[in-house]
Structure formats: structure tokens, C-alpha cells
Design a protein around this motif. Structure first.
Motif, short mmCIF file in Angstrom:
data_model
loop_
_atom_site.label_atom_id
_atom_site.label_comp_id
_atom_site.label_asym_id
_atom_site.label_seq_id
_atom_site.Cartn_x
_atom_site.Cartn_y
_atom_site.Cartn_z
N TYR A 1 -37.13 -43.04 -1.06
CA TYR A 1 -37.60 -44.01 -0.07
C TYR A 1 -37.04 -43.74 1.33
CZ TYR A 1 -39.96 -46.57 -3.69
OH TYR A 1 -40.82 -46.92 -4.71
N LEU A 2 -35.84 -43.20 1.43
CA LEU A 2 -35.33 -42.79 2.74
C LEU A 2 -36.16 -41.66 3.32
CD1 LEU A 2 -31.44 -42.91 2.39
CD2 LEU A 2 -32.87 -44.31 3.87
N ALA A 3 -36.53 -40.71 2.47
CA ALA A 3 -37.37 -39.60 2.94
C ALA A 3 -38.75 -40.10 3.35
CB ALA A 3 -37.50 -38.55 1.85
N LEU A 4 -39.31 -41.01 2.58
CA LEU A 4 -40.63 -41.56 2.91
C LEU A 4 -40.57 -42.35 4.22
CD1 LEU A 4 -43.56 -41.97 1.95
CD2 LEU A 4 -42.76 -44.08 0.87
N ASN A 5 -39.54 -43.16 4.40
CA ASN A 5 -39.40 -43.93 5.64
C ASN A 5 -39.17 -43.01 6.83
OD1 ASN A 5 -39.84 -46.46 4.57
ND2 ASN A 5 -37.69 -46.77 4.08
N THR A 6 -38.41 -41.94 6.65
CA THR A 6 -38.20 -40.99 7.74
C THR A 6 -39.50 -40.33 8.14
OG1 THR A 6 -35.97 -40.60 6.91
CG2 THR A 6 -36.86 -39.00 8.46
N LEU A 7 -40.29 -39.92 7.16
CA LEU A 7 -41.58 -39.31 7.45
C LEU A 7 -42.49 -40.27 8.19
CD1 LEU A 7 -43.45 -36.85 7.04
CD2 LEU A 7 -44.20 -37.92 4.92
N LEU A 8 -42.54 -41.51 7.75
CA LEU A 8 -43.38 -42.51 8.43
C LEU A 8 -42.88 -42.79 9.85
CD1 LEU A 8 -44.07 -45.03 5.53
CD2 LEU A 8 -45.61 -43.31 6.48
N LEU A 9 -41.57 -42.78 10.04
CA LEU A 9 -41.01 -43.00 11.37
C LEU A 9 -41.37 -41.85 12.30
CD1 LEU A 9 -39.17 -44.74 13.18
CD2 LEU A 9 -37.27 -43.33 12.40
N VAL A 10 -41.31 -40.61 11.80
CA VAL A 10 -41.67 -39.46 12.63
C VAL A 10 -43.15 -39.52 13.01
CG1 VAL A 10 -41.97 -36.95 12.56
CG2 VAL A 10 -39.82 -37.97 11.83
N ILE A 11 -43.99 -39.89 12.07
CA ILE A 11 -45.42 -40.01 12.37
C ILE A 11 -45.66 -41.12 13.38
CG2 ILE A 11 -47.65 -40.65 11.38
CD1 ILE A 11 -46.79 -39.13 8.86
N LEU A 12 -44.98 -42.25 13.23
CA LEU A 12 -45.12 -43.34 14.18
C LEU A 12 -44.67 -42.95 15.57
CD1 LEU A 12 -45.76 -46.41 14.56
CD2 LEU A 12 -43.33 -46.79 14.16
N LEU A 13 -43.55 -42.24 15.65
CA LEU A 13 -43.08 -41.79 16.97
C LEU A 13 -44.04 -40.78 17.59
CD1 LEU A 13 -39.24 -41.44 16.37
CD2 LEU A 13 -40.43 -43.17 17.70
N ALA A 14 -44.62 -39.93 16.76
CA ALA A 14 -45.60 -38.98 17.29
C ALA A 14 -46.84 -39.70 17.82
CB ALA A 14 -46.00 -37.98 16.20
N LEU A 15 -47.24 -40.75 17.14
CA LEU A 15 -48.39 -41.53 17.60
C LEU A 15 -48.07 -42.29 18.90
CD1 LEU A 15 -49.82 -43.02 14.30
CD2 LEU A 15 -50.91 -41.36 15.79
N LEU A 16 -46.86 -42.80 19.02
CA LEU A 16 -46.49 -43.57 20.21
C LEU A 16 -46.29 -42.67 21.43
CD1 LEU A 16 -44.06 -46.23 18.73
CD2 LEU A 16 -46.41 -46.55 19.50
N ARG A 17 -45.79 -41.46 21.20
CA ARG A 17 -45.57 -40.55 22.34
C ARG A 17 -46.85 -39.89 22.80
NH1 ARG A 17 -40.24 -37.34 22.97
NH2 ARG A 17 -41.49 -36.78 24.75
N GLY A 18 -47.80 -39.71 21.87
CA GLY A 18 -49.05 -39.02 22.20
C GLY A 18 -49.91 -39.89 23.02
#
Length: 113
Positions: free
Chosen positions: A96-113
Motif C-alpha cells: 500500500y505504500l508503493a501504491l500510494n507513492t505511485l498515485l502521488l507521483v501521478i497526481l503530481l505529474a497531473l498538477l504540474r502539467g
């Protein structure tokens, strides 16, 4: 009222264009596949029973213990439930830490783009 509908449609199109652009980008796929591979390698290292990882992630500790733990000829379990419960919680925390990290990276990529 028409302006609100146009605004919602524009938001939807903007999000869909961003998601499609990310899905077509090779670095996103490389990162995602590499991240998943490293997560599963870590889970194999953390657990003593690698074949039981999918069962540990999807089921609760008592259910997975009954399906995974082996019994001797007298019917008693060969592994202690408390040690299995510790291993079960380690596997679930890592997953679940790995899954949350992956979702956080995707969210940050969406917010920066």
C-alpha cells in the motif's frame, strides 16, 4: 446556466487530453513498469512465502493464514499465527505504500502539467 455546462465540458476535455498525453508518453510507461517491478521484487524479499503475496494483499490475516499455513499430521499448524500476522502486515504495508507513492507521483505529474 449554459456557461456552467460549457465550463464543465471544458474541464472534462482538459483532463481527458492530459490523461491521453500521459498515456502516450514513453517515460510514464517506463516509470510505471519499473516501479511495479521494484515493488514486487521488494515484496518477494520481505516475505518468506512469495507465492502467497496476492493472497496476503487481498485477504485479511486470519483468512490468508488458514489458506497458506501448512499443518502437520496431527492437524496443528506448523507456523505461529503471530509471526504470520507480522509478515502479513509487513507485506500489506509495503504494497500500500508503493501504491500510494505511485498515485502521488501521478497526481503530481497531473498538477504540474
Amino acid at each position: 446556466m449554459e456557461n456552467v455546462i460549457y465550463g464543465i465540458q471544458a474541464l472534462g476535455r482538459s483532463v481527458s487530453v492530459t490523461v491521453i498525453a500521459l498515456l502516450h508518453h514513453q517515460l510514464i510507461w517506463g516509470f510505471g513498469l519499473g516501479f511495479l517491478a521494484s515493488t514486487f521484487i521488494h515484496l518477494f524479499i520481505v516475505t518468506d512465502i512469495p507465492r502467497a503475496i496476492p493472497l496476503m494483499v487481498t485477504k485479511s490475516a486470519p483468512d490468508s493464514f488458514q489458506k497458506i499455513a501448512s499443518r502437520d499430521e496431527h492437524g496443528s499448524y506448523t507456523q505461529s499465527y503471530t509471526t504470520f500476522q507480522k509478515e502479513h502486515s509487513r507485506v500489506r504495508i509495503a504494497f500500500y505504500l508503493a501504491l500510494n507513492t505511485l498515485l502521488l507521483v501521478i497526481l503530481l505529474a497531473l498538477l504540474r502539467g
